[in-house]
Design a protein around this motif. Structure first.
Motif, short mmCIF file in Angstrom:
data_model
loop_
_atom_site.label_atom_id
_atom_site.label_comp_id
_atom_site.label_asym_id
_atom_site.label_seq_id
_atom_site.Cartn_x
_atom_site.Cartn_y
_atom_site.Cartn_z
N UNK A 154 0.83 -1.21 0.00
CA UNK A 154 0.00 0.00 0.00
C UNK A 154 0.87 1.26 0.00
N UNK A 155 1.98 1.22 0.74
CA UNK A 155 2.84 2.40 0.85
C UNK A 155 3.55 2.73 -0.46
N UNK A 156 3.61 1.77 -1.37
CA UNK A 156 4.20 2.06 -2.68
C UNK A 156 3.33 3.01 -3.50
N UNK A 157 2.02 3.02 -3.21
CA UNK A 157 1.11 3.81 -4.03
C UNK A 157 0.27 4.80 -3.22
N UNK A 158 0.35 4.72 -1.90
CA UNK A 158 -0.41 5.61 -1.03
C UNK A 158 0.54 6.34 -0.09
N UNK A 159 0.04 7.38 0.52
CA UNK A 159 0.81 8.08 1.55
C UNK A 159 1.19 7.11 2.66
N UNK A 160 2.44 7.14 3.08
CA UNK A 160 2.89 6.29 4.18
C UNK A 160 2.09 6.56 5.45
N UNK A 161 1.79 7.83 5.65
CA UNK A 161 1.04 8.22 6.85
C UNK A 161 -0.38 7.67 6.81
N UNK A 162 -1.04 7.82 5.66
CA UNK A 162 -2.41 7.32 5.53
C UNK A 162 -2.45 5.80 5.66
N UNK A 163 -1.48 5.13 5.06
CA UNK A 163 -1.42 3.67 5.16
C UNK A 163 -1.25 3.23 6.61
N UNK A 164 -0.35 3.90 7.32
CA UNK A 164 -0.11 3.55 8.72
C UNK A 164 -1.36 3.78 9.57
N UNK A 165 -2.02 4.92 9.35
CA UNK A 165 -3.23 5.23 10.12
C UNK A 165 -4.30 4.16 9.88
N UNK A 166 -4.46 3.75 8.62
CA UNK A 166 -5.46 2.74 8.29
C UNK A 166 -5.12 1.40 8.93
N UNK A 167 -3.88 0.97 8.80
CA UNK A 167 -3.48 -0.34 9.31
C UNK A 167 -3.51 -0.38 10.84
N UNK A 168 -3.13 0.71 11.49
CA UNK A 168 -3.18 0.75 12.95
C UNK A 168 -4.61 0.71 13.46
#
Length: 473
Positions: A154-168
């Motif tokens: 996901x982080x390859x194509x999305x914001x790292x921050x947004x990906x982290x927030x979603x996964x957490x």
């Protein structure tokens, strides 16, 4: 004087002193007034990005405005009073400075933001996570591996921050299953930001430092979207495996079995189907750049057009785009433009006998300098400051040619920028994980330092090997 006051005074006073110094006070032979002003602007940017008296994106806007006022051919008149004299230097074109707001790099990121926003809005990301996690069973160590791989992708194509927030947010009920002293709490909370930071390296749109690097990889050094992934993805896979072994070894869960329940289903509305098709088509076009003739910047605007035309992204969604990131990157591009066009970057590089040093020493020294800086300040700001100097250094050092020259230097430094993840302040994903209360700073630092150092060494080996076999450079 209070510390809070110093963070406002230092970034202002030091650049002013530099502006007031006579040219003879600088250690560079033949320095011009314009180059002196660039040094002052560079110091202002560096100090503001380190001390953060103003938001880091605001610093980028200040850079562009100061360049327009002090360096451009349409700046304030008294800043151009000595124009034509030998010691003055050459003014920049005002439209080139303004064009940094609409650089192809900015368009590439804008396309990535549209894809990520549409994927989140139509729950493509959550549903993919639900499907992809099924094969990993209920053993904590394998569930963690699945979470890391999905976060990385996901982080390859999305914001790292947004990906982290979603996964957490997905993980919150799972972490609660672990006992209060179970190391599994640390492992699961820590694996997400680590995977997000590493995963962003895999594509040009994964993280802003990658986009900044592309600005300097032009001409014979040009790297396409697919070529980037040729070395980026293997690096991500190896680093992800190392991170998994490290975290699992240091914080092995006591809990023997966990159930990860993610509710949801793929939407089948016309707009959702359009998102699926556009997302897939855009990635395929990025990967097949050599077959259709479009570069990655052109392809990036296709989802922007499709999602705007169909109403998938509306005017309310536009307000939620990370414009601050785009401004931050554009400020870095403007700073690089000034360093390059005024000749200051070359002047600084040529004034130091880098060719007298071992190319390995230069490579590792530059990479570890970047790694250290990236742990204490924004990754994007770090890349903005170092990349113009690295580009000039790579072009001037003939001894770097056998190791891949400019491409190797820029890529190794770029990877190092993304590997700065030892502290909660190092990256937004780290801050989000630390905010859960499940990870202490010392625990994050132990993992971050090891992965950072190993990652820098691995990146050099990988890029050099790919150069040796002719895949890049």
């Amino acid at each position: 004087m209070k510390r809070d006051q110093l963070k406002y005074i230092i970034p202002l006073v030091i650049p002013l002193i530099v502006l007031l110094l006579p040219l003879s006070a600088f250690p560079f032979e033949g320095i011009t007034i314009i180059q002196q002003r660039v040094i002052a602007i560079f110091l202002l940017a560096a100090l503001c990005w380190v001390f953060e008296p103003i938001p880091i994106y605001a610093t980028s806007v200040v850079i562009i405005v100061l360049e327009l006022l002090m360096l451009s051919n349409k700046g304030i008149y008294w800043f151009r009073a000595d124009e034509g004299q030998a010691h003055f230097g050459e003014l920049l074109q005002y439209n080139e400075i303004m064009a940094t707001f609409a650089s192809p790099i900015i368009m590439l990121f804008l396309g990535g933001f549209f894809l990520a926003m549409a994927a989140t809005k139509y729950r493509l990301d959550v549903n993919l996570a639900r499907v992809l996690l099924r094969p990993f069973g209920s053993d904590p160590k394998y569930v963690m591996l699945g979470l890391m791989l999905i976060t990385g992708v996901f982080s390859m194509f999305m914001s790292n921050t947004a990906t982290t927030a979603m996964m957490l947010s997905i993980l919150t009920p799972v972490i609660a299953v672990f006992g209060p002293k179970d190391p599994g709490r640390v492992a699961f909370a820590l694996c997400i930001p680590v995977a997000a930071n590493i995963g962003g390296i895999g594509t040009p749109i994964g993280t802003p430092p990658n986009a900044i690097a592309l600005k300097y990889l032009v001409g014979d050094s040009y790297i396409s979207f697919g070529e980037w992934m040729v070395f980026g993805v293997p690096f991500v896979v190896v680093m992800m495996a190392l991170a998994w072994f490290l975290i699992n070894g240091m914080y092995r869960a006591d809990q023997q079995k966990i159930e990860l329940s993610i509710k949801g289903k793929f939407l089948k509305t016309p707009k959702a189907i359009m998102v699926y098709i556009t997302f897939s088509a855009t990635i395929i076009l990025w990967l097949m750049g050599s077959s259709h003739g479009m570069n990655s910047y052109t392809v990036a605007l296709i989802p922007v057009a499709v999602f705007s035309l169909t109403g998938i992204i509306n005017k309310e969604d536009l307000k939620r785009i990370s414009w601050d990131v785009l401004w931050l990157v554009s400020g870095g591009i403007a700073l690089g433009l000034a360093l390059d066009k005024t000749g200051l970057a070359k002047l600084v590089v040529h004034s130091i006998p880098f060719d007298a040093f071992s190319p390995y020493l230069v490579l590792f020294g530059a990479a570890f300098l970047c790694l250290i800086m990236a742990n204490f300040m924004s990754h994007t700001a770090t890349a903005n400051l170092l990349m113009p100097i690295m580009a000039a250094l790579g072009m001037s050092m003939t001894s770097l040619a056998p190791l891949g020259g400019e491409i190797t230097l820029i890529l190794v430094v770029t990877f190092a920028a993304s590997l700065g993840m030892s502290l909660p302040i190092s990256t937004p994903p780290n801050a989000l994980a630390h905010a859960t209360g499940n990870v202490q700073t010392s625990q994050m630092a132990r993992v971050g330092i090891i992965l950072g150092v190993v990652g820098v060494l691995l990146s050099f080996v990988l890029v050099w090997l790919l150069h040796a076999v002719g895949h890049i450079g």
